[in-house]
Design an enzyme around this catalytic site. Sequence first.
Site, PDB file in Angstrom:
ATOM      1  N   ASP A   8       0.806  -1.223   0.000  1.00  0.00           N
ATOM      2  CA  ASP A   8       0.000   0.000   0.000  1.00  0.00           C
ATOM      3  C   ASP A   8       0.842   1.279   0.000  1.00  0.00           C
ATOM      4  O   ASP A   8       1.526   1.575   0.992  1.00  0.00           O
ATOM      5  CB  ASP A   8      -0.915   0.023   1.227  1.00  0.00           C
ATOM      6  CG  ASP A   8      -1.673  -1.287   1.456  1.00  0.00           C
ATOM      7  OD1 ASP A   8      -1.170  -2.357   1.076  1.00  0.00           O
ATOM      8  OD2 ASP A   8      -2.768  -1.222   2.040  1.00  0.00           O
ATOM      9  N   GLU A  39      -4.274   1.777  -2.723  1.00  0.00           N
ATOM     10  CA  GLU A  39      -5.562   2.219  -2.156  1.00  0.00           C
ATOM     11  C   GLU A  39      -5.438   3.433  -1.244  1.00  0.00           C
ATOM     12  O   GLU A  39      -6.433   4.079  -0.958  1.00  0.00           O
ATOM     13  CB  GLU A  39      -6.229   1.067  -1.392  1.00  0.00           C
ATOM     14  CG  GLU A  39      -5.466   0.665  -0.135  1.00  0.00           C
ATOM     15  CD  GLU A  39      -6.351   0.176   1.000  1.00  0.00           C
ATOM     16  OE1 GLU A  39      -7.563   0.033   0.789  1.00  0.00           O
ATOM     17  OE2 GLU A  39      -5.809  -0.050   2.089  1.00  0.00           O
ATOM     18  N   ASN A  40      -4.213   3.727  -0.759  1.00  0.00           N
ATOM     19  CA  ASN A  40      -4.019   4.864   0.163  1.00  0.00           C
ATOM     20  C   ASN A  40      -3.155   5.965  -0.450  1.00  0.00           C
ATOM     21  O   ASN A  40      -2.617   6.811   0.273  1.00  0.00           O
ATOM     22  CB  ASN A  40      -3.351   4.402   1.461  1.00  0.00           C
ATOM     23  CG  ASN A  40      -4.050   3.235   2.109  1.00  0.00           C
ATOM     24  OD1 ASN A  40      -3.542   2.117   2.078  1.00  0.00           O
ATOM     25  ND2 ASN A  40      -5.212   3.470   2.670  1.00  0.00           N
ATOM     26  N   ASN A  67     -10.214  -1.686   0.736  1.00  0.00           N
ATOM     27  CA  ASN A  67     -11.384  -1.037   1.345  1.00  0.00           C
ATOM     28  C   ASN A  67     -11.444   0.464   1.066  1.00  0.00           C
ATOM     29  O   ASN A  67     -12.497   1.065   1.174  1.00  0.00           O
ATOM     30  CB  ASN A  67     -11.408  -1.293   2.862  1.00  0.00           C
ATOM     31  CG  ASN A  67     -10.118  -0.901   3.539  1.00  0.00           C
ATOM     32  OD1 ASN A  67      -9.036  -1.344   3.141  1.00  0.00           O
ATOM     33  ND2 ASN A  67     -10.197  -0.071   4.554  1.00  0.00           N
ATOM     34  N   HIS A  68     -10.309   1.072   0.691  1.00  0.00           N
ATOM     35  CA  HIS A  68     -10.316   2.506   0.376  1.00  0.00           C
ATOM     36  C   HIS A  68     -10.513   2.783  -1.113  1.00  0.00           C
ATOM     37  O   HIS A  68     -10.281   3.908  -1.571  1.00  0.00           O
ATOM     38  CB  HIS A  68      -9.021   3.165   0.867  1.00  0.00           C
ATOM     39  CG  HIS A  68      -8.940   3.247   2.362  1.00  0.00           C
ATOM     40  ND1 HIS A  68      -9.774   4.044   3.106  1.00  0.00           N
ATOM     41  CD2 HIS A  68      -8.144   2.596   3.258  1.00  0.00           C
ATOM     42  CE1 HIS A  68      -9.487   3.912   4.397  1.00  0.00           C
ATOM     43  NE2 HIS A  68      -8.511   3.025   4.509  1.00  0.00           N
ATOM     44  N   HIS A 153      -6.449  -8.557   0.366  1.00  0.00           N
ATOM     45  CA  HIS A 153      -6.454  -7.362   1.197  1.00  0.00           C
ATOM     46  C   HIS A 153      -7.248  -7.646   2.467  1.00  0.00           C
ATOM     47  O   HIS A 153      -8.470  -7.757   2.427  1.00  0.00           O
ATOM     48  CB  HIS A 153      -7.095  -6.223   0.392  1.00  0.00           C
ATOM     49  CG  HIS A 153      -6.844  -4.877   0.973  1.00  0.00           C
ATOM     50  ND1 HIS A 153      -5.646  -4.229   0.824  1.00  0.00           N
ATOM     51  CD2 HIS A 153      -7.628  -4.057   1.716  1.00  0.00           C
ATOM     52  CE1 HIS A 153      -5.714  -3.060   1.436  1.00  0.00           C
ATOM     53  NE2 HIS A 153      -6.892  -2.929   1.997  1.00  0.00           N
ATOM     54  N   HIS A 178      -2.943  -4.350   3.449  1.00  0.00           N
ATOM     55  CA  HIS A 178      -3.897  -3.648   4.302  1.00  0.00           C
ATOM     56  C   HIS A 178      -3.383  -3.314   5.698  1.00  0.00           C
ATOM     57  O   HIS A 178      -3.725  -2.263   6.224  1.00  0.00           O
ATOM     58  CB  HIS A 178      -5.238  -4.385   4.429  1.00  0.00           C
ATOM     59  CG  HIS A 178      -6.224  -3.739   5.375  1.00  0.00           C
ATOM     60  ND1 HIS A 178      -6.878  -2.577   5.061  1.00  0.00           N
ATOM     61  CD2 HIS A 178      -6.645  -4.076   6.629  1.00  0.00           C
ATOM     62  CE1 HIS A 178      -7.681  -2.242   6.085  1.00  0.00           C
ATOM     63  NE2 HIS A 178      -7.547  -3.119   7.046  1.00  0.00           N
ATOM     64  N   HIS A 180      -0.320  -2.615   6.598  1.00  0.00           N
ATOM     65  CA  HIS A 180       0.730  -1.602   6.450  1.00  0.00           C
ATOM     66  C   HIS A 180       2.006  -1.917   7.226  1.00  0.00           C
ATOM     67  O   HIS A 180       2.857  -1.038   7.371  1.00  0.00           O
ATOM     68  CB  HIS A 180       0.224  -0.200   6.815  1.00  0.00           C
ATOM     69  CG  HIS A 180      -0.821   0.331   5.879  1.00  0.00           C
ATOM     70  ND1 HIS A 180      -1.245   1.631   5.889  1.00  0.00           N
ATOM     71  CD2 HIS A 180      -1.524  -0.273   4.891  1.00  0.00           C
ATOM     72  CE1 HIS A 180      -2.167   1.808   4.956  1.00  0.00           C
ATOM     73  NE2 HIS A 180      -2.362   0.656   4.342  1.00  0.00           N
TER      74      HIS A 180
HETATM   75 FE   LIG Z   1      -3.938   0.186   2.965  1.00  0.00          FE
HETATM   76 FE   LIG Z   2      -6.919  -1.318   3.353  1.00  0.00          FE
END
Ligand SMILES: [Fe+2]
Ligand SMILES: [Fe+2]
Length: 271
Positions: A8, A39-40, A67-68, A153, A178, A180
């Site tokens: 990520d 995603e981030n 999820n983001h 994820h 996810h 991190h």
């Molecule tokens: Fe993430």
């Molecule tokens: Fe995530």
Amino acid sequence: MRILFLGDLVGRSGRDAAGAALPSLRQRLGIELIVVNAENASHGFGLAPEMARALFAAGADAITLGNHAWDRKELIPYVAQEPRVIRPLNFPPGTPGAGSLVVSLADGRRALVVNAMGRLFMDALDCPFRGTAVELSRYRLGGTVAAIVIDFHGEATSEKAAFAHSFDGQASLIVGTHTHVPTADHQVLPGGTAFQSDVGMCGDYDSVIGMAKEGAATRFWKKMPGERLQPAEGEATICGLFVETDDATGLARRIEPVRLGGRLSQTMPAV
Ligand SMILES: [Fe+2]
Ligand SMILES: [Fe+2]
């Protein structure tokens, strides 16, 4: 096939470090396929289309989400017309975009990239195990595709390990994203699938999973909504995985972590 997967990307720090390092990592490690979870990338929340374009220009072949995925609304129409950005395959039917992608390398070899999302301590989604089984049934590893990379994820290590063992022998790499934070369990499973339960982030590790530590800590001290979390802006550690597969079988020969820059201990595969 030599594959590089980066975890990520968090905010400008992670995005810029990854973008700057991708061309040299590709050359130094002889990488043929690059997959990045982004995603981030946009201030910690979502991915803007121009950031995706910059990552492709830097050499990414596919971008995965989580999820983001929809925190930046502009990405919703973008994924409908840019197949190289994929979102979890177990989002509800009718969700824009796709949960997988076949990348064609310059020499004609093909690689399947899949994104699935766990359900333990996560949003309620369709079953990622069954969804992935259906997806994989359409391909033959070492036959119709030379390699299969799955970004799973998820929050829970148990679900990630159960997922990886369920598909051991059916994918080249199953990598968790996810949380991190990189885990030390990278290995080639008995069936030949490379696995790490979490690859970690590309971001500033003087932080709470990539976000500025003061604001993030306040949320635990005071059970009240605070200001929006801001990404930490110090030098990023690029966290990724290097995997080498056997084209005849599509299974992994080796898996090595990559940690470059920033605060974490440094490691680079010898090639
Ligand atoms: Fe993430
Ligand atoms: Fe995530």
